[in-house]
Structures are given as structure tokens and as C-alpha cells.
Design an enzyme around this catalytic site. Structure first.
Site, mmCIF file in Angstrom:
data_model
loop_
_atom_site.group_PDB
_atom_site.id
_atom_site.type_symbol
_atom_site.label_atom_id
_atom_site.label_comp_id
_atom_site.label_asym_id
_atom_site.label_seq_id
_atom_site.Cartn_x
_atom_site.Cartn_y
_atom_site.Cartn_z
ATOM 1 N N GLY A 21 -43.239 18.002 76.327
ATOM 2 C CA GLY A 21 -42.280 16.906 76.095
ATOM 3 C C GLY A 21 -40.888 17.377 75.703
ATOM 4 O O GLY A 21 -39.964 16.570 75.583
ATOM 5 N N GLY A 22 -40.718 18.682 75.444
ATOM 6 C CA GLY A 22 -39.391 19.222 75.127
ATOM 7 C C GLY A 22 -38.858 18.837 73.753
ATOM 8 O O GLY A 22 -37.661 18.896 73.502
ATOM 9 N N HIS A 23 -39.755 18.474 72.808
ATOM 10 C CA HIS A 23 -39.281 18.036 71.483
ATOM 11 C C HIS A 23 -39.240 19.155 70.451
ATOM 12 O O HIS A 23 -39.027 18.889 69.268
ATOM 13 C CB HIS A 23 -40.176 16.902 70.948
ATOM 14 C CG HIS A 23 -39.809 15.567 71.504
ATOM 15 N ND1 HIS A 23 -39.646 15.353 72.839
ATOM 16 C CD2 HIS A 23 -39.558 14.366 70.904
ATOM 17 C CE1 HIS A 23 -39.316 14.088 73.041
ATOM 18 N NE2 HIS A 23 -39.252 13.470 71.891
ATOM 19 N N TYR B 17 -48.952 14.494 62.978
ATOM 20 C CA TYR B 17 -49.039 13.549 61.849
ATOM 21 C C TYR B 17 -48.433 12.203 62.254
ATOM 22 O O TYR B 17 -47.377 12.159 62.894
ATOM 23 C CB TYR B 17 -48.258 14.118 60.649
ATOM 24 C CG TYR B 17 -48.181 13.189 59.456
ATOM 25 C CD1 TYR B 17 -49.072 13.319 58.393
ATOM 26 C CD2 TYR B 17 -47.218 12.168 59.397
ATOM 27 C CE1 TYR B 17 -49.006 12.457 57.301
ATOM 28 C CE2 TYR B 17 -47.158 11.304 58.305
ATOM 29 C CZ TYR B 17 -48.046 11.458 57.262
ATOM 30 O OH TYR B 17 -47.981 10.606 56.182
ATOM 31 N N TYR C 296 -42.591 21.008 62.794
ATOM 32 C CA TYR C 296 -41.161 20.866 62.471
ATOM 33 C C TYR C 296 -40.578 22.284 62.464
ATOM 34 O O TYR C 296 -40.121 22.783 61.448
ATOM 35 C CB TYR C 296 -40.966 20.172 61.125
ATOM 36 C CG TYR C 296 -41.393 18.717 61.094
ATOM 37 C CD1 TYR C 296 -41.524 17.980 62.265
ATOM 38 C CD2 TYR C 296 -41.649 18.061 59.886
ATOM 39 C CE1 TYR C 296 -41.915 16.633 62.244
ATOM 40 C CE2 TYR C 296 -42.032 16.721 59.859
ATOM 41 C CZ TYR C 296 -42.164 16.020 61.038
ATOM 42 O OH TYR C 296 -42.538 14.694 61.006
ATOM 43 N N GLY D 218 -48.767 18.307 74.860
ATOM 44 C CA GLY D 218 -48.975 19.758 74.794
ATOM 45 C C GLY D 218 -48.510 20.381 73.493
ATOM 46 O O GLY D 218 -49.276 21.078 72.808
ATOM 47 N N GLY D 219 -47.283 20.137 73.109
ATOM 48 C CA GLY D 219 -46.759 20.729 71.876
ATOM 49 C C GLY D 219 -47.274 19.995 70.649
ATOM 50 O O GLY D 219 -47.664 20.612 69.658
ATOM 51 N N HIS D 220 -47.295 18.669 70.733
ATOM 52 C CA HIS D 220 -47.615 17.848 69.555
ATOM 53 C C HIS D 220 -49.052 18.069 69.074
ATOM 54 O O HIS D 220 -49.280 18.355 67.895
ATOM 55 C CB HIS D 220 -47.388 16.380 69.919
ATOM 56 C CG HIS D 220 -47.538 15.421 68.779
ATOM 57 N ND1 HIS D 220 -46.760 15.494 67.636
ATOM 58 C CD2 HIS D 220 -48.376 14.363 68.586
ATOM 59 C CE1 HIS D 220 -47.115 14.527 66.805
ATOM 60 N NE2 HIS D 220 -48.101 13.829 67.363
ATOM 61 N N CYS E 271 -42.858 9.250 67.679
ATOM 62 C CA CYS E 271 -41.890 9.198 68.783
ATOM 63 C C CYS E 271 -42.636 9.207 70.131
ATOM 64 O O CYS E 271 -43.343 10.165 70.446
ATOM 65 C CB CYS E 271 -40.974 10.410 68.670
ATOM 66 S SG CYS E 271 -39.822 10.530 70.011
HETATM 67 P P1 FDA Z 1 -42.217 21.108 73.712
HETATM 68 O O1 FDA Z 1 -42.484 20.870 75.135
HETATM 69 O O2 FDA Z 1 -40.829 21.479 73.328
HETATM 70 O O3 FDA Z 1 -43.248 22.161 73.158
HETATM 71 C C1 FDA Z 1 -43.297 22.567 71.808
HETATM 72 C C2 FDA Z 1 -43.996 23.925 71.715
HETATM 73 O O4 FDA Z 1 -45.306 23.819 72.234
HETATM 74 C C3 FDA Z 1 -43.296 25.007 72.529
HETATM 75 O O5 FDA Z 1 -43.460 26.243 71.884
HETATM 76 C C4 FDA Z 1 -44.056 24.984 73.825
HETATM 77 O O6 FDA Z 1 -43.984 26.209 74.536
HETATM 78 C C5 FDA Z 1 -45.467 24.687 73.375
HETATM 79 N N1 FDA Z 1 -46.217 23.947 74.382
HETATM 80 C C6 FDA Z 1 -45.849 22.794 74.981
HETATM 81 N N2 FDA Z 1 -46.770 22.428 75.874
HETATM 82 C C7 FDA Z 1 -47.745 23.347 75.839
HETATM 83 C C8 FDA Z 1 -48.961 23.510 76.561
HETATM 84 N N3 FDA Z 1 -49.349 22.637 77.489
HETATM 85 N N4 FDA Z 1 -49.716 24.598 76.286
HETATM 86 C C9 FDA Z 1 -49.332 25.501 75.364
HETATM 87 N N5 FDA Z 1 -48.182 25.390 74.652
HETATM 88 C C10 FDA Z 1 -47.399 24.321 74.885
HETATM 89 N N6 FDA Z 1 -44.317 15.601 64.746
HETATM 90 C C11 FDA Z 1 -45.293 14.910 64.091
HETATM 91 O O7 FDA Z 1 -46.307 15.488 63.713
HETATM 92 N N7 FDA Z 1 -45.154 13.572 63.858
HETATM 93 C C12 FDA Z 1 -44.074 12.863 64.279
HETATM 94 O O8 FDA Z 1 -43.994 11.651 64.075
HETATM 95 C C13 FDA Z 1 -43.038 13.586 64.952
HETATM 96 N N8 FDA Z 1 -41.905 12.947 65.373
HETATM 97 C C14 FDA Z 1 -40.940 13.635 66.076
HETATM 98 C C15 FDA Z 1 -39.798 12.961 66.526
HETATM 99 C C16 FDA Z 1 -38.817 13.654 67.210
HETATM 100 C C17 FDA Z 1 -37.600 12.914 67.693
HETATM 101 C C18 FDA Z 1 -38.967 15.046 67.455
HETATM 102 C C19 FDA Z 1 -37.879 15.800 68.173
HETATM 103 C C20 FDA Z 1 -40.090 15.716 67.020
HETATM 104 C C21 FDA Z 1 -41.084 15.036 66.317
HETATM 105 N N9 FDA Z 1 -42.234 15.685 65.857
HETATM 106 C C22 FDA Z 1 -43.203 14.966 65.186
HETATM 107 C C23 FDA Z 1 -42.411 17.117 66.102
HETATM 108 C C24 FDA Z 1 -43.270 17.362 67.352
HETATM 109 O O9 FDA Z 1 -44.630 17.178 67.013
HETATM 110 C C25 FDA Z 1 -43.076 18.806 67.869
HETATM 111 O O10 FDA Z 1 -41.731 19.024 68.167
HETATM 112 C C26 FDA Z 1 -43.962 19.084 69.083
HETATM 113 O O11 FDA Z 1 -44.052 20.467 69.275
HETATM 114 C C27 FDA Z 1 -43.415 18.437 70.336
HETATM 115 O O12 FDA Z 1 -44.217 18.687 71.437
HETATM 116 P P2 FDA Z 1 -43.571 18.652 72.911
HETATM 117 O O13 FDA Z 1 -44.631 18.926 73.874
HETATM 118 O O14 FDA Z 1 -42.773 17.398 73.048
HETATM 119 O O15 FDA Z 1 -42.512 19.827 72.812
#
Ligand code: FDA
Length: 531
Positions: free
Chosen positions: A109-111, A187, A472, A179-181, A173
Site C-alpha cells: 500500500g506504500g504507507h 492496531y 510506525y 502486505g505491510g500492515h 486508514c
Molecule cells: P508499504 O507498501 O510501504 O510496505 C511497508 C513495508 O512492508 C515495506 O518495508 C515493504 O517492503 C513491506 N511489505 C509490503 N508488502 C509486503 C509483502 N507483500 N511482503 C513482504 N513485505 C512487504 N498502523 C496501524 O497499526 N494502525 C493504523 O491505524 C495505522 N494508520 C496509518 C495511517 C497512515 C496514513 C499511515 C501512513 C500509516 C498508518 N499505519 C497504521 C502504519 C502502517 O501499518 C504501516 O505503514 C504499514 O507498513 C503499511 O503497509 P503498506 O503495505 O501500506 O506499506
């Protein structure tokens, strides 16, 4: 002719730079050739490969960059983005990255707070999971399989389409990636009753550093343990998670009440610290603190009590009157709704159609975030000092989120999964400061502000280690050297903060499953043998 020592050194240095650049360009071309060949072998279309020459490259790259700050600081952009439609394309990317020594990053998700899924200091490629986002729900067994490119909003929406009494416990959000979350914790508003997302993972599909696809059984319990809170990136690419859904009542109650300093916000926030982690676990009283303008135009602090109760308002009110009368909650502050509407409410889209959960368009901005865990209530004079910090930043630019723990979180052992923050934590703090494109020239000012608040807070938060929430992500607490060997010592600086003693087990597992450190980033677990 005499050649001076310094001239010789300079010439050698120049030659080294030119050779490295040439070999890096060479590797990039070889990588692309390799990738195209592998795609042909598996009859894959190469239209899921984007290079900077491709007209859609920039929009694909930008579309899931949530935080523009890391991207604006980093010199490197990926020289290839792959948006696989099939797992064999990920296997191809792993094969070619290994062969040509290219760093591979995965993005869902790029977060990521520090942008680790889309920036790097070395030449790299991104495997972007956006097209792998199917979700299947089994309402008889109360389980779901969800691919990691799906967003949280898509998962919530799909569950609600199938059932009024099933849900999932994860963050707020809706554009966050699964994947990342999930692999870092997760939480959300039901965590006191149902725990975090990673507590509910019961199976997973993952591609390892050799390109092998595993499920829980074939990956083994160690690796399965590691990817439930230890971050996916260090161990492989998670394709999908199987999760246990939770049963919820058809009606839940939400409220968001604000108290300012002249409405006793300081005393109420102080009291909140004694109540929020002990109150009925169906109730999660989250607290957002910001500097705001009051009606007379002066600055004040707004304490926003944003809360979810898993049940009807008539059950909620007596609990609040008994345990937290200081807030003065009344029926008119509350709204009853189905759980799925509450996800729209907490995402800030109150009143909008549920379709907003399917919107993958990101609201990008510049921000810096940090986190802390609090084990003893912060005294009133400490809170007043925090207000001073908040008032130093412009209105609404900075925010502290106090997320209560307790409830079922207390009952789960610290070592059950890598996420260790359990019994003894009253609440977690998220610090966040945001700014706009025009102000980015002054970004350092905002970053300095949040660092000085964090430094001040040391006296009130967990110590030895000063714990932090992996999701975070904060590179200020330490990072790996990407080139060369990552040392255990270096990684321990941040590793114990995120994972407490689980860090050692994560290192051990990494050493077993990825000893060459193929899956690495600035905060990935290093493969160092400790035994
Ligand atoms: P992204 O794609 O950037 O990946 C995050 C990390 O995980 C990177 O290191 C990536 O390489 C790795 N990754 C991603 N996909 C993978 C896969 N398929 N296999 C292996 N590794 C993988 N947290 C929370 O607990 N509760 C909340 O309410 C919130 N709210 C929130 C709001 C906003 C606006 C943001 C920007 C962030 C949050 N977060 C959060 C934090 C969030 O949980 C954290 O940023 C997660 O890593 C986001 O996952 P993404 O896949 O979106 O990120």
C-alpha cells in the site's frame, strides 16, 4: 614527470566511480534482459514491467507514495517497477535480482512512514503488489484469504458485503496495504477486544529468497511466527494471508467529542490514562491531541476522544458514567451504526457511501512520525509541557495519538508473535507532524521539532529498551548499512526497540531462511548466527 600522491588518489577514485557506474548500468540492462526472458518463458505479458522510459512509469511510482518526504530526500528511483499479475512474475524478479545483485523492494500500500518500499540508496527494483488483491471470504468457517496487494478498505468492504456480523481487527486508514500492515502488526479500533491483525493470521503464502512458494506447513512454524509482526520484508514476499474473522454485534456506537483547555482538557486527559486501558474491552477510547484555534481566536489544545463501542449506546452510557464521568459523554454525542459504517467514520469520511473504502487513490503529503509506549501515567505538569510543544508548531500541523492498550492485548504473551508490546503498556503514542509541498524547503524545522519533543518525552515513556511500534517505522532509532554486511550490533540498536527479546529469535530465523541477506532494507533483520 612527477605525479603527486593526491593526484594519483583522485584519478583512482574517479576511475572507481566510472567503473562502478558502467557496471551498474550493465547490471541494470542485464537485469531487464533477464526479466524479459523469464517472462517469455512463463508466457507472461511484459506490460507489467515499467522503466523510466515508459509513459506510465511516474504515475505508477507516485500513485502509492503516501509520504513524499523520503522520496524528496532520496537520490534513487527504481529503475524498474514490476506489477505482477501472477506469482511466477515475482519468482522471475527474484531470480534476476539475485543473479545480477540488484536490490529488490516490495510494495503493497506504500504507507511505510520512511518510504522503505519505494526508496533506496542503491539501484533497485520494486515489485508492486497492486494487481494481486483478490479476497475470498468463507462465512461458514469465519475465515478470509486476502492477497497482500489488497487494501484494508477493500477487505473491510468485502467482509461487510458477505455478513453483518463478521469483521476484522486492523488499522484505520483504508488505503493501507495488507502486505505491510499485517506483517508489521495492525492496531485498530477493536484491538482492546480482539487484538491486532497479526494475532489473527492462521496461514500465509510466501515466496522465499530461492523463489519457492510456501504455505504455513511448508515454511515451518518459525518462519510463520516471524511474518506475523516481524515485518515481511526480511523474510520473503508475502503473497497472501489467511485470517480468522471476528464476530461483532450488528450495531456499534461511535463518538468523537472534543475538550479544550478551558473545558479541563488537561485534567480529563490525565484521568484518561487511568481509565482507557482498564475500561470494558468492548470500548476503545482513542485520543488525538492537537493545537487548535479556539472560538476567541486564541490557541488552545484540542483533545479529541474518538471512540468505538461494540454494542448499543444504552449499554455504553452507564459504563462511561461509572468509569469516566469526567468526559461528560451524553447520548447526543453518540451515533449507532453497523461496524462497516464505523470504518468510514474513523477514516474521516463520515456520511459518505461505503464505496469510499474501495478508493485506492492516496492523499500524499510530507510527514515525519515516531512512536513510544507509556507504562506509567504522565503527570499533569508533563502534559502541560507537551501542550507547549504542540503550540510551537502551526495549528493542526502536529498531532499526538494516544492509543490505549489493555483488554485482550494484556492476555497475549509477549513472545506469541514478534509484536511484543503487551501487558504493562497503558498506551502507545504516535507523534506526527505534516507539512505541504510549498513548505518542504523548511522540512528540517519540522523534523527537528518532532525530534526535540521525542527527546523531551524520554522521561515519561518506556525505557531499556525505549519501545517503538514497528509499523510506525522511524529510521532515527537506528538503521542498517545497506552495502556490505549488516552487523548484529548495528541492528540491535533498533531491533530491541521494536521487538524486545523477540529480536534474537527473528535474527535466528533470518539466518536460517535467508542467510545471504537477499531480502534487505534499512531496517531488515540481519542474518547473523547467534548460536
Ligand atoms: P508499504 O507498501 O510501504 O510496505 C511497508 C513495508 O512492508 C515495506 O518495508 C515493504 O517492503 C513491506 N511489505 C509490503 N508488502 C509486503 C509483502 N507483500 N511482503 C513482504 N513485505 C512487504 N498502523 C496501524 O497499526 N494502525 C493504523 O491505524 C495505522 N494508520 C496509518 C495511517 C497512515 C496514513 C499511515 C501512513 C500509516 C498508518 N499505519 C497504521 C502504519 C502502517 O501499518 C504501516 O505503514 C504499514 O507498513 C503499511 O503497509 P503498506 O503495505 O501500506 O506499506
Amino acid at each position: 614527470m612527477q605525479i603527486s600522491g593526491s593526484f594519483l588518489t583522485f584519478s583512482l577514485f574517479l576511475a572507481f566511480i566510472l567503473i562502478s557506474r558502467a557496471s551498474s548500468a550493465h547490471n541494470k540492462n542485464d537485469f531487464l534482459e533477464c526479466l524479459n526472458l523469464q517472462f517469455q518463458k512463463s508466457n507472461s505479458e511484459s506490460d507489467s514491467i515499467y522503466t523510466p522510459q515508459n509513459a506510465s512509469y511516474s504515475s505508477v511510482l507516485q500513485s502509492t507514495i503516501r509520504n513524499l518526504r523520503p522520496a524528496s530526500n532520496s537520490g534513487q528511483r527504481p529503475f524498474v517497477i514490476i506489477t505482477p499479475e501472477h506469482e511466477s512474475q515475482i519468482q522471475a524478479a527474484i531470480y534476476c535480482s539475485k543473479k545480477y545483485g540488484i536490490q529488490l523492494k516490495v510494495r503493497s500500500g506504500g504507507h511505510d512512514f520512511e518510504g522503505l518500499s519505494y526508496i533506496s540508496e542503491t539501484p533497485f527494483v520494486i515489485v508492486d503488489m497492486r494487481n494481486l488483491r483478490s479476497i475470498s471470504i468463507d462465512t461458514e468457517k469465519n475465515i478470509a484469504w486476502v492477497q497482500t496487494g489488497a487494501t484494508l478498505g477493500e477487505l473491510y468492504y468485502t467482509i461487510a458485503e458477505k455478513s453483518k456480523t463478521l469483521a476484522f481487527t486492523a488499522g484505520v486508514c483504508p488505503t493501507m496495504g495488507i502486505g505491510g500492515h499485517f506483517s508489521g502488526g495492525g492496531y485498530g479500533m477493536m484491538s482492546r477486544k480482539h487484538g491486532i491483525a497479526a494475532d489473527h493470521i492462521i496461514d500465509a503464502k510466501l515466496i522465499d529468497a530461492n523463489g519457492q512458494i510456501h504455505d504455513r506447513e511448508s515454511m515451518g512454524e518459525d518462519l510463520f511466527w516471524a511474518i506475523r509482526g516481524g515485518g515481511g520484508t526480511s523474510f520473503g514476499i508475502v503473497l497472501s494471508f489467511k485470517v480468522k474473522l471476528i464476530v461483532i454485534p450488528e450495531t456499534v456506537t461511535v463518538f468523537n467529542v472534543t475538550r479544550t483547555l478551558d473545558q479541563n482538557a488537561t485534567q480529563i486527559v490525565h484521568r484518561w490514562q487511568y481509565v482507557a486501558h482498564k475500561i470494558d474491552e468492548n470500548l476503545l477510547l482513542r485520543l488525538f491531541l492537537r493545537s487548535i484555534s479556539s472560538s476567541n481566536g486564541k490557541r488552545t489544545i484540542g483533545a479529541f476522544f474518538t471512540s468505538l463501542y461494540l454494542g448499543p449506546v444504552d449499554d455504553l452510557l452507564p459504563i462511561m458514567q461509572e468509569k469516566f464521568p469526567e468526559l461528560g459523554l451524553v447520548k447526543e454525542d453518540c451515533t449507532e451504526m453497523p461496524w462497516i459504517e464505523s470504518t468510514v467514520f474513523f477514516a474521516g469520511f463520515r456520511g459518505q457511501s461505503l464505496d469510499v473504502l474501495l478508493n485506492r487513490t492516496q492523499v500524499s503529503g510530507y510527514f515525519k512520525g515516531k512512536s513510544d509506549y507509556v507504562k506509567q501515567p504522565i503527570p499533569e505538569y508533563g502534559l502541560k509541557s507537551i501542550w507547549k510543544f504542540l503550540n510551537e508548531e502551526d495549528v493542526y500541523r502536529a498531532e499526538l495519538q494516544f492509543s490505549p492498550y489493555g483488554g485482550i492485548i494484556d492476555d497475549i504473551s509477549e513472545s506469541e508473535i514478534p509484536f511484543p508490546h503487551r501487558l504493562g503498556n497503558i498506551f502507545m503514542i504516535e507523534y506526527i507532524v505534516v507539512w505541504s509541498e510549498e513548505e518542504n524547503a523548511y522540512s528540517q524545522r519540522h523534523v527537528n521539532w518532532i525530534r526535540s519533543l521525542y527527546s523531551f518525552m524520554a522521561r515519561y515513556v518506556s525505557k531499556s529498551p525505549r519501545e517503538a511500534y514497528f509499523n510506525y517505522r522511524d529510521l532515527d532509532i537506528g538503521m542498517n548499512k545497506i552495502e556490505g554486511n549488516t552487523s548484529y550490533k548495528q541492528a540491535s540498536v533498533w531491533g530491541f526497540k521494536y521487538f524486545n527479546n523477540n529480536f534474537r529469535r527473528l535474527v535466528h530465523i533470518k539466518n536460517k531462511v535467508d542467510p545471504t541477506n537477499f531480502f534487505r532494507n534499512e531496517q531488515s533483520i540481519p542474518p547473523v548466527s547467534l548460536w
